[in-house]
Design a protein around this motif. Sequence first.
Motif, PDB file in Angstrom:
ATOM      1  N   THR A  42       0.832  -1.193   0.000  1.00 38.94           N
ATOM      2  CA  THR A  42       0.000   0.000   0.000  1.00 38.94           C
ATOM      3  C   THR A  42       0.874   1.253   0.000  1.00 38.94           C
ATOM      4  O   THR A  42       0.577   2.228  -0.683  1.00 38.94           O
ATOM      5  CB  THR A  42      -0.928   0.001   1.230  1.00 38.94           C
ATOM      6  N   THR A  43       1.966   1.221   0.731  1.00 38.67           N
ATOM      7  CA  THR A  43       2.876   2.364   0.796  1.00 38.67           C
ATOM      8  C   THR A  43       3.472   2.662  -0.571  1.00 38.67           C
ATOM      9  O   THR A  43       3.519   3.823  -1.000  1.00 38.67           O
ATOM     10  CB  THR A  43       3.998   2.088   1.816  1.00 38.67           C
ATOM     11  N   ASP A  44       3.927   1.634  -1.269  1.00 36.17           N
ATOM     12  CA  ASP A  44       4.503   1.839  -2.598  1.00 36.17           C
ATOM     13  C   ASP A  44       3.446   2.318  -3.590  1.00 36.17           C
ATOM     14  O   ASP A  44       3.705   3.210  -4.405  1.00 36.17           O
ATOM     15  CB  ASP A  44       5.151   0.551  -3.116  1.00 36.17           C
ATOM     16  N   ALA A  45       2.252   1.747  -3.509  1.00 43.77           N
ATOM     17  CA  ALA A  45       1.172   2.164  -4.401  1.00 43.77           C
ATOM     18  C   ALA A  45       0.764   3.608  -4.118  1.00 43.77           C
ATOM     19  O   ALA A  45       0.496   4.386  -5.043  1.00 43.77           O
ATOM     20  CB  ALA A  45      -0.018   1.226  -4.265  1.00 43.77           C
ATOM     21  N   THR A  46       0.740   3.978  -2.842  1.00 49.35           N
ATOM     22  CA  THR A  46       0.415   5.358  -2.467  1.00 49.35           C
ATOM     23  C   THR A  46       1.462   6.312  -3.016  1.00 49.35           C
ATOM     24  O   THR A  46       1.138   7.378  -3.547  1.00 49.35           O
ATOM     25  CB  THR A  46       0.311   5.502  -0.941  1.00 49.35           C
ATOM     26  N   GLU A 148      10.344   7.213   0.190  1.00 50.20           N
ATOM     27  CA  GLU A 148      10.184   6.004  -0.618  1.00 50.20           C
ATOM     28  C   GLU A 148      11.543   5.373  -0.919  1.00 50.20           C
ATOM     29  O   GLU A 148      11.698   4.153  -0.852  1.00 50.20           O
ATOM     30  CB  GLU A 148       9.431   6.312  -1.915  1.00 50.20           C
ATOM     31  N   ALA A 149      12.522   6.205  -1.242  1.00 49.26           N
ATOM     32  CA  ALA A 149      13.868   5.685  -1.554  1.00 49.26           C
ATOM     33  C   ALA A 149      14.476   4.973  -0.344  1.00 49.26           C
ATOM     34  O   ALA A 149      15.178   3.971  -0.494  1.00 49.26           O
ATOM     35  CB  ALA A 149      14.777   6.820  -2.012  1.00 49.26           C
ATOM     36  N   ALA A 150      14.188   5.455   0.843  1.00 49.14           N
ATOM     37  CA  ALA A 150      14.738   4.859   2.058  1.00 49.14           C
ATOM     38  C   ALA A 150      13.932   3.664   2.549  1.00 49.14           C
ATOM     39  O   ALA A 150      14.507   2.688   3.046  1.00 49.14           O
ATOM     40  CB  ALA A 150      14.815   5.914   3.166  1.00 49.14           C
ATOM     41  N   ASN A 151      12.608   3.726   2.409  1.00 53.22           N
ATOM     42  CA  ASN A 151      11.761   2.738   3.070  1.00 53.22           C
ATOM     43  C   ASN A 151      10.836   1.954   2.155  1.00 53.22           C
ATOM     44  O   ASN A 151      10.044   1.148   2.647  1.00 53.22           O
ATOM     45  CB  ASN A 151      10.916   3.426   4.155  1.00 53.22           C
ATOM     46  N   GLY A 152      10.891   2.203   0.854  1.00 50.99           N
ATOM     47  CA  GLY A 152      10.025   1.468  -0.055  1.00 50.99           C
ATOM     48  C   GLY A 152      10.300  -0.018   0.001  1.00 50.99           C
ATOM     49  O   GLY A 152      11.401  -0.453   0.351  1.00 50.99           O
ATOM     50  N   THR A 153       9.296  -0.817  -0.327  1.00 51.90           N
ATOM     51  CA  THR A 153       9.472  -2.261  -0.272  1.00 51.90           C
ATOM     52  C   THR A 153       9.654  -2.882  -1.652  1.00 51.90           C
ATOM     53  O   THR A 153      10.291  -3.918  -1.770  1.00 51.90           O
ATOM     54  CB  THR A 153       8.264  -2.923   0.434  1.00 51.90           C
ATOM     55  N   ASP A 154       9.108  -2.249  -2.671  1.00 52.57           N
ATOM     56  CA  ASP A 154       9.267  -2.767  -4.033  1.00 52.57           C
ATOM     57  C   ASP A 154      10.573  -2.218  -4.604  1.00 52.57           C
ATOM     58  O   ASP A 154      10.762  -1.005  -4.662  1.00 52.57           O
ATOM     59  CB  ASP A 154       8.086  -2.330  -4.905  1.00 52.57           C
ATOM     60  N   PRO A 155      11.483  -3.080  -5.034  1.00 46.55           N
ATOM     61  CA  PRO A 155      12.791  -2.596  -5.490  1.00 46.55           C
ATOM     62  C   PRO A 155      12.712  -1.658  -6.694  1.00 46.55           C
ATOM     63  O   PRO A 155      13.508  -0.715  -6.791  1.00 46.55           O
ATOM     64  CB  PRO A 155      13.573  -3.866  -5.835  1.00 46.55           C
ATOM     65  N   ASP A 156      11.771  -1.875  -7.596  1.00 47.79           N
ATOM     66  CA  ASP A 156      11.655  -1.006  -8.776  1.00 47.79           C
ATOM     67  C   ASP A 156      11.120   0.372  -8.404  1.00 47.79           C
ATOM     68  O   ASP A 156      11.606   1.391  -8.903  1.00 47.79           O
ATOM     69  CB  ASP A 156      10.742  -1.647  -9.828  1.00 47.79           C
ATOM     70  N   VAL A 157      10.124   0.394  -7.550  1.00 50.17           N
ATOM     71  CA  VAL A 157       9.535   1.672  -7.121  1.00 50.17           C
ATOM     72  C   VAL A 157      10.545   2.439  -6.281  1.00 50.17           C
ATOM     73  O   VAL A 157      10.730   3.651  -6.448  1.00 50.17           O
ATOM     74  CB  VAL A 157       8.217   1.437  -6.349  1.00 50.17           C
TER      75      VAL A 157
END
Length: 181
Positions: A42-46, A148-157
């Motif tokens: 949800t975080t990456d999608a947001t 997002e760069a620090a805490n994102g979970t999807d490597p591409d995002v």
Amino acid sequence: MNRVFWGAAFALVFAAGCAQTQRAADTTLAAAKAQVNPTLSTTDATFMTTAARGGLAEVQMGQLAQRNGRSEAVKRFGRHMVEHHGRSNQEMAALAQQKQITPPGTMGAEQQRIYDDLSKLRGGAFDRAYAQAMVQDHQEDLRLYQEEAANGTDPDVKAFAARHVPLLQEHLRMAQRLPRR
């Protein structure tokens, strides 16, 4: 100072207060999208939804700066926003397609209000309000992308966000140098 400038400045501050509401709506939308693609958090999608809305707003406001601005610096910055955020928007669209997400086709309500307020201004009043809006907007964008760069979970995002942090830092520096008189 004229009333139009202060009215626009008030509207920009008011719109900033609406950012929380827009983020909540983006989170709800992202949660629904994440259910379509369960591998995307949800975080990456947001982040993707919020960044896409911001990118669209930057392009449209940059076009407005080229039409309504007085100073060559504001017009040049507007062209720069159209060019850079236009490319970023294309990258985001490709990433969204890869992640099976439909990015929003319009800017957010907060950005639309700011755009509408700016569209009523011309010349020096526009330059001042636009410079203020771009500093605030790029500060918020930079925080969003750094998070997002620090805490994102999807490597591409996460990689998309990390690649754009230096560009946003440069945009912020440029916005801070725009004329404010």
